[in-house]
Design a protein around this motif. Structure first.
Motif, short mmCIF file in Angstrom:
data_model
loop_
_atom_site.label_atom_id
_atom_site.label_comp_id
_atom_site.label_asym_id
_atom_site.label_seq_id
_atom_site.Cartn_x
_atom_site.Cartn_y
_atom_site.Cartn_z
N GLU A 114 47.26 56.39 -34.02
CA GLU A 114 47.84 57.60 -33.44
C GLU A 114 47.32 57.86 -32.03
OE1 GLU A 114 47.04 60.70 -36.24
OE2 GLU A 114 48.17 59.70 -37.85
N GLY A 115 46.14 57.36 -31.72
CA GLY A 115 45.58 57.55 -30.38
C GLY A 115 46.03 56.51 -29.39
N ALA A 116 46.89 55.60 -29.82
CA ALA A 116 47.41 54.56 -28.93
C ALA A 116 48.79 54.95 -28.44
CB ALA A 116 47.47 53.22 -29.66
N TYR A 117 49.17 54.44 -27.29
CA TYR A 117 50.50 54.67 -26.76
C TYR A 117 51.40 53.52 -27.21
CZ TYR A 117 54.18 56.10 -23.54
OH TYR A 117 55.37 56.54 -23.01
N THR B 163 33.56 57.50 -6.88
CA THR B 163 34.00 57.66 -8.26
C THR B 163 35.51 57.52 -8.38
OG1 THR B 163 32.14 59.13 -8.72
CG2 THR B 163 33.99 59.25 -10.23
N LEU B 164 35.93 56.79 -9.41
CA LEU B 164 37.34 56.63 -9.74
C LEU B 164 37.57 57.22 -11.12
CD1 LEU B 164 40.13 55.32 -8.99
CD2 LEU B 164 39.38 53.32 -10.34
N LEU B 165 38.52 58.15 -11.22
CA LEU B 165 38.88 58.75 -12.50
C LEU B 165 40.15 58.07 -12.98
CD1 LEU B 165 38.09 62.44 -11.52
CD2 LEU B 165 36.63 60.84 -12.78
N LEU B 166 39.96 56.97 -13.70
CA LEU B 166 41.05 56.11 -14.17
C LEU B 166 41.42 56.61 -15.56
CD1 LEU B 166 42.79 53.68 -13.44
CD2 LEU B 166 40.94 52.19 -14.21
N TRP B 167 42.35 57.54 -15.63
CA TRP B 167 42.52 58.42 -16.79
C TRP B 167 43.90 58.24 -17.42
CZ3 TRP B 167 38.10 61.60 -16.85
CH2 TRP B 167 37.99 62.52 -17.90
N GLY B 168 43.93 58.05 -18.74
CA GLY B 168 45.19 58.06 -19.47
C GLY B 168 45.82 59.43 -19.39
N GLU B 169 46.97 59.52 -18.77
CA GLU B 169 47.55 60.81 -18.40
C GLU B 169 48.04 61.62 -19.60
OE1 GLU B 169 50.23 62.17 -14.57
OE2 GLU B 169 50.75 60.33 -15.63
N ASP B 170 48.37 60.94 -20.69
CA ASP B 170 48.98 61.61 -21.83
C ASP B 170 48.00 61.90 -22.96
OD1 ASP B 170 51.53 61.48 -20.56
OD2 ASP B 170 51.68 59.38 -21.15
N ASP B 171 46.72 61.79 -22.69
CA ASP B 171 45.70 62.01 -23.71
C ASP B 171 45.64 63.48 -24.11
OD1 ASP B 171 43.55 61.66 -25.40
OD2 ASP B 171 42.08 61.37 -23.81
N VAL B 172 45.51 63.74 -25.42
CA VAL B 172 45.33 65.11 -25.89
C VAL B 172 43.88 65.36 -26.28
CG1 VAL B 172 47.71 65.38 -26.66
CG2 VAL B 172 46.00 64.50 -28.27
N MET B 173 43.08 64.30 -26.48
CA MET B 173 41.68 64.48 -26.85
C MET B 173 40.81 64.81 -25.64
SD MET B 173 40.84 61.88 -30.01
CE MET B 173 41.64 60.38 -29.49
N GLN B 174 41.02 64.12 -24.54
CA GLN B 174 40.33 64.40 -23.28
C GLN B 174 41.40 64.55 -22.19
OE1 GLN B 174 37.14 65.16 -23.16
NE2 GLN B 174 36.92 64.68 -25.34
N PRO B 175 42.01 65.73 -22.11
CA PRO B 175 43.18 65.92 -21.25
C PRO B 175 42.89 65.66 -19.77
CG PRO B 175 42.94 67.74 -22.81
CD PRO B 175 41.69 66.93 -22.89
N TYR B 176 43.96 65.36 -19.07
CA TYR B 176 43.87 65.03 -17.64
C TYR B 176 43.32 66.20 -16.81
CZ TYR B 176 45.26 63.26 -13.06
OH TYR B 176 45.26 62.83 -11.76
N PRO C 191 45.61 58.61 -12.27
CA PRO C 191 46.23 58.77 -13.59
C PRO C 191 47.05 57.54 -13.96
CG PRO C 191 47.44 60.02 -11.94
CD PRO C 191 46.22 59.48 -11.25
N LEU C 192 46.95 57.14 -15.22
CA LEU C 192 47.77 56.04 -15.74
C LEU C 192 48.77 56.64 -16.72
CD1 LEU C 192 45.27 53.10 -16.35
CD2 LEU C 192 47.13 53.19 -14.69
N SER C 193 50.03 56.54 -16.39
CA SER C 193 51.07 57.04 -17.28
C SER C 193 51.21 56.11 -18.48
CB SER C 193 52.40 57.16 -16.54
OG SER C 193 52.79 55.89 -16.06
N ALA C 194 51.92 56.59 -19.51
CA ALA C 194 52.12 55.80 -20.73
C ALA C 194 50.79 55.33 -21.31
CB ALA C 194 53.05 54.61 -20.46
N ALA C 195 49.80 56.22 -21.30
CA ALA C 195 48.48 55.90 -21.85
C ALA C 195 47.91 57.14 -22.50
CB ALA C 195 47.55 55.39 -20.76
N TYR C 196 47.43 56.98 -23.72
CA TYR C 196 46.76 58.06 -24.44
C TYR C 196 45.24 57.89 -24.28
CZ TYR C 196 51.22 59.25 -26.75
OH TYR C 196 52.50 59.63 -27.03
N HIS C 197 44.51 58.10 -25.38
CA HIS C 197 43.05 58.10 -25.28
C HIS C 197 42.47 56.70 -25.09
CE1 HIS C 197 39.13 59.84 -25.56
NE2 HIS C 197 38.78 59.03 -26.54
#
Length: 284
Positions: free
Chosen positions: A174-177, A225-238, A255-261
Motif C-alpha cells: 500500500e505504501g508503493a506507487y 541539501t537535496l530534498l528528493l521527496w516522493g510527492e504523493d506520500d501520506v506518511m511523510q507529506p511533502y 519532488p518526485l511525482s508518482a512516488a509514495y513513501h
C-alpha cells in the motif's frame, strides 16, 4: 538465490560500541576505494533495512565508494533485546562507525527515520557532512505514524507469524506507487520473520521518539541539501520538505511525482539519476 539473500551475502560486519553495548553492525560496501570524493553513506528507516537501496547503490557506486548500513535492531545487524534503537542511538552508531572506518567527511543519503538520524548528525557535525540528501524523512513532529505506533504495541509481539507477515506486506504494497515488486516486498519482510526479528521490530517501533527531531537546530545544518521527496506520500507529506527548505540554508527541493513513501523503490531510475547529478554537480 533470491535477491535479498544475495544482498545479505555481499554485506560485511563489524562491531561497534553504542551506549556501552558492543553490537554487530552489517553494512553493504561498494564502489572505488581510491575515489577522492567523500564516501556516500545510505541510512534506511523503519521497517526497512539497507536492501531499500538495492537499485540506487549500484548506480552511485560507479563513481563513489558507498556504504549502506543496517541500523542496530534492523536487517542483519544486532537484534538482541538489550539496547536502545532510538534515532539518538542510531546517530551514535553512525558517529562510531565513521570513526572506526577513519572517515572524516561523507555525503549522507537517508530515508524515513534514517532521515532523522541524518538530520541530527548533520546538525551536530556540520563539518563532516559534504552533501545531504533526505527522502520522505521524519523531522519536527512528523512522526511516528499510526502503522509504526501499532507495531510498537505489546500485542504485536504476540501476533502469529502469518499475521505479522500480512501486516508488513500490506504496508509495503500500500505504501508503493503502482504495483509493488514482489522481490522488494519479500526482501523488506525477511529480517522480521524470525522470533528474534519479530521482537526486534516491536522494540524498534517502541523506540521512536519524536523529541529526537523536535530538539534539532535545523539552522545549524550547513551541508548542501537535496530534498528528493516522493510527492504523493501520506506518511511523510511533502509539506515537511517545504518546511525543511525554509530552515536549512543551502537546500533544493526535488519532488518526485508518482512516488509514495518508498520513493527509492517507486522511482528508482529517476531517483538514482537525480542523486548522482546532485553528488557530482553535473548531469548524468
Amino acid at each position: 538465490m533470491v535477491d535479498h539473500e544475495r544482498w545479505s551475502d555481499e554485506q560485511s560486519t563489524t562491531t561497534v560500541s553504542v551506549d556501552g553495548h558492543d553490537l554487530e553492525v552489517a553494512y553493504h560496501e561498494a564502489g572505488p576505494d581510491e575515489s577522492e570524493e567523500p564516501p556516500v553513506v545510505f541510512v534506511h528507516g523503519i521497517p526497512t533495512w539497507s536492501y531499500l537501496w538495492r537499485d540506487i547503490v549500484p548506480a552511485v557506486a560507479e563513481d563513489r565508494r558507498t556504504i549502506a548500513l543496517d541500523m542496530v535492531g534492523y536487517g542483519n545487524s544486532a537484534m538482541s533485546d538489550d539496547f536502545d534503537r532510538s534515532i539518538r542511538a542510531q546517530e551514535e552508531l553512525l558517529e562510531v562507525l565513521l570513526e572506526d572506518f577513519a572517515i572524516d567527511r561523507i555525503a549522507l543519503v537517508a530515508h524515513d527515520i534514517g532521515g532523522g538520524v541524518a538530520l541530527r548528525f548533520a546538525a551536530h557535525n556540520p563539518e563532516r557532512v559534504d552533501r545531504l540528501v533526505l527522502s520522505n524523512a521524519v523531522c519536527y513532529d512528523s512522526w511516528p505514524v499510526e502503522f509504526v505506533s501499532t507495531l510498537g504495541l505489546p500485542s504485536t509481539a504476540e501476533l502469529e507469524r502469518e499475521e505479522l507477515e500480512g501486516r508488513l506486506e500490506s504496508a509495503f504494497v500500500e505504501g508503493a506507487y503502482g504495483e509493488a515488486d514482489p522481490e522488494f516486498v519479500a526482501g523488506m519482510k525477511a529480517p522480521w520473520l524470525t522470533d528474534e526479528g519479530h521482537v526486534s521490530l516491536v522494540r524498534d517501533a517502541v523506540a521512536t521518539n519524536t523529541n529526537h527531531t523536535t530538539e534539532i537546530d535545523y539552522g545549524a545544518i550547513t551541508a548542501e541539501t537535496l530534498l528528493l521527496w516522493g510527492e504523493d506520500d501520506v506518511m511523510q507529506p511533502y509539506a515537511y520538505a517545504e518546511r525543511l527548505a525554509e530552515e536549512i540554508a543551502e537546500t533544493e527541493l526535488a519532488p518526485l511525482s508518482a512516488a509514495y513513501h518508498w520513493v527509492p523503490e517507486d522511482r528508482s531510475d529517476a531517483y538514482a539519476d537525480r542523486l548522482r547529478e546532485f553528488l557530482t554537480g553535473a548531469e548524468v
